[in-house]
Design an enzyme around this catalytic site. Structure first.
Site, short mmCIF file in Angstrom:
data_model
loop_
_atom_site.label_atom_id
_atom_site.label_comp_id
_atom_site.label_asym_id
_atom_site.label_seq_id
_atom_site.Cartn_x
_atom_site.Cartn_y
_atom_site.Cartn_z
N VAL A 72 -8.42 -27.37 -50.90
CA VAL A 72 -9.73 -26.70 -51.03
C VAL A 72 -9.66 -25.47 -51.93
CG1 VAL A 72 -10.69 -27.53 -48.83
CG2 VAL A 72 -9.45 -25.34 -48.90
N TYR A 163 -5.29 -12.16 -44.16
CA TYR A 163 -6.10 -13.09 -43.37
C TYR A 163 -7.40 -12.42 -42.90
CZ TYR A 163 -6.80 -16.50 -39.48
OH TYR A 163 -7.27 -17.44 -38.60
N LYS A 167 -11.16 -13.61 -43.75
CA LYS A 167 -12.12 -13.98 -42.69
C LYS A 167 -13.34 -13.05 -42.72
CE LYS A 167 -9.85 -17.53 -40.99
NZ LYS A 167 -10.32 -18.89 -41.29
N ILE A 196 -6.49 -19.54 -30.08
CA ILE A 196 -6.68 -20.95 -29.72
C ILE A 196 -5.34 -21.68 -29.85
CG2 ILE A 196 -8.01 -23.06 -30.21
CD1 ILE A 196 -9.79 -20.60 -29.49
P1 NAI Z 1 -3.74 -25.72 -38.26
O1 NAI Z 1 -2.65 -25.08 -39.05
O2 NAI Z 1 -3.39 -26.42 -36.98
O3 NAI Z 1 -4.57 -26.75 -39.18
C1 NAI Z 1 -4.96 -26.37 -40.47
C2 NAI Z 1 -5.64 -27.53 -41.18
O4 NAI Z 1 -6.02 -27.06 -42.48
C3 NAI Z 1 -4.75 -28.74 -41.42
O5 NAI Z 1 -5.53 -29.91 -41.32
C4 NAI Z 1 -4.28 -28.58 -42.87
O6 NAI Z 1 -3.99 -29.82 -43.53
C5 NAI Z 1 -5.52 -27.94 -43.47
N1 NAI Z 1 -5.24 -27.19 -44.69
C6 NAI Z 1 -4.34 -26.17 -44.86
N2 NAI Z 1 -4.37 -25.76 -46.14
C7 NAI Z 1 -5.29 -26.51 -46.79
C8 NAI Z 1 -5.77 -26.58 -48.12
N3 NAI Z 1 -5.29 -25.76 -49.07
N4 NAI Z 1 -6.74 -27.50 -48.43
C9 NAI Z 1 -7.21 -28.33 -47.49
N5 NAI Z 1 -6.80 -28.33 -46.22
C10 NAI Z 1 -5.86 -27.43 -45.87
O7 NAI Z 1 -4.79 -24.55 -37.99
P2 NAI Z 1 -5.86 -24.32 -36.80
O8 NAI Z 1 -5.26 -23.41 -35.80
O9 NAI Z 1 -6.45 -25.60 -36.37
O10 NAI Z 1 -6.96 -23.45 -37.58
C11 NAI Z 1 -8.14 -23.99 -38.12
C12 NAI Z 1 -9.03 -22.85 -38.59
O11 NAI Z 1 -9.32 -21.99 -37.49
C13 NAI Z 1 -8.40 -21.97 -39.67
O12 NAI Z 1 -9.38 -21.58 -40.59
C14 NAI Z 1 -7.91 -20.77 -38.87
O13 NAI Z 1 -7.81 -19.64 -39.67
C15 NAI Z 1 -9.01 -20.66 -37.83
N6 NAI Z 1 -8.64 -19.91 -36.66
C16 NAI Z 1 -7.65 -20.35 -35.81
C17 NAI Z 1 -7.32 -19.61 -34.69
C18 NAI Z 1 -6.27 -20.06 -33.74
O14 NAI Z 1 -6.02 -19.30 -32.77
N7 NAI Z 1 -5.66 -21.22 -33.89
C19 NAI Z 1 -7.99 -18.34 -34.39
C20 NAI Z 1 -9.00 -17.97 -35.34
C21 NAI Z 1 -9.32 -18.75 -36.42
#
Ligand code: NAI
Length: 255
Positions: A72, A163, A167, A196
């Site tokens: 992305v 980050y 955000k 999460i």
């Molecule tokens: P994760 O690391 O488990 O999954 C990340 C996903 O994003 C994966 O599917 C990966 O393939 C995809 N991805 C990474 N770089 C990419 C790129 N350049 N282009 C396309 N896809 C890409 O992360 P998680 O924990 O599921 O986080 C999802 C969202 O939630 C993120 O934006 C994260 O910042 C946000 N978030 C997560 C929190 C948490 O506690 N896990 C807290 C606050 C926000």
């Protein structure tokens, strides 16, 4: 499918693009949307094995699904993938900008490359996808954009200046685009998750994880499904008059 008055929490006949849905929060959103009847086009980056598992789980729900390996952070690649999805699915109704990465370090030791990478995936990625679906939503005079921000974008966090900046930028973009597209019946909202349980937080050092958990009034980590439930609400007709909003889903962590 559940019902409130005569407005249903359902997404039958809708098509949703979800970025970063091979695992974690994005995957939970894809599964929830599919349960509610939506067809799913999802993106991941170099995560083919997990993307194949997610595709199979989604297909088992009897909806149309396609996955795309797409960075992305790359404007042209984002444009190409959105054009492909529109050609394949016809109208797109929902965009969820969820793809995100972390590269944590105190400012003192943060490398320029770590700042750039986090801004490019989280913030620029959200711009790239939004910019490239914008005219489609304008023409159709309907659409939902749901951006996954973080409570860190509201409160800041030591060790996450890159980050938090990304955000916070997403929150500013959410409110700006909500103002631009409101008259076109397109809503733009953000969800700010707290802590999460996903691969992202599993990778945190034990001490940091304990400190985060201790700061949550509800005394437990959230589940990806907690975010998916909020995204489903925002994507549904139940939320048709909500725009420019940032909804914290954090067990009270950022009160
Ligand atoms: P994760 O690391 O488990 O999954 C990340 C996903 O994003 C994966 O599917 C990966 O393939 C995809 N991805 C990474 N770089 C990419 C790129 N350049 N282009 C396309 N896809 C890409 O992360 P998680 O924990 O599921 O986080 C999802 C969202 O939630 C993120 O934006 C994260 O910042 C946000 N978030 C997560 C929190 C948490 O506690 N896990 C807290 C606050 C926000």
């Amino acid at each position: 499918m559940s019902c409130q008055g005569n407005i249903m929490l359902e997404l039958t006949g809708k098509t949703a693009i979800i970025t970063g849905a091979s695992r974690g929060i994005g995957k939970a959103i894809a599964l929830k949307f599919a349960d509610l009847g939506a067809n799913i086009a999802f993106l991941h980056f170099n995560d083919g094995e997990k993307a194949a598992e997610t595709t199979a789980e989604l297909e088992a729900k009897g909806i149309k699904v396609k996955c795309y390996d797409c960075n992305v952070a790359d404007f042209e690649a984002s444009k190409k993938v959105i054009d492909e999805i529109i050609a394949e699915f016809g109208e797109v109704h929902i965009l969820v900008n969820n793809a995100g990465i972390v590269r944590d370090a105190l400012m003192l030791s943060m490398k320029e490359a770590d700042f750039d990478a986090v801004i490019n995936v989280n913030l620029k990625g959200t711009f790239n996808m939004t910019k490239n679906i914008y005219q489609h939503f304008m023409k159709k005079r309907r659409g939902r954009i749901i951006n996954i921000a973080s409570i860190v974008g509201i409160n800041g966090n030591a060790g996450q200046s890159n980050y938090a900046s990304a955000k916070a930028g997403i929150i500013g973009m959410t409110k700006s685009v909500a103002k631009e597209l409101g008259s076109r019946n397109v809503t733009v909202n953000a969800i700010a998750p707290g802590f999460i349980r996903t691969d992202m937080t599993d990778a945190m050092p034990e001490k940091a994880r304990e400190a985060a958990l201790a700061s949550i009034p509800m005394k437990r980590a959230g589940e990806a499904e907690d975010i998916a439930n909020t995204a489903a609400f925002l994507a549904s007709d139940l939320a048709s008059y909500i725009t420019g909003e940032v909804i914290k889903v954090d067990g009270g962590m950022a009160i």
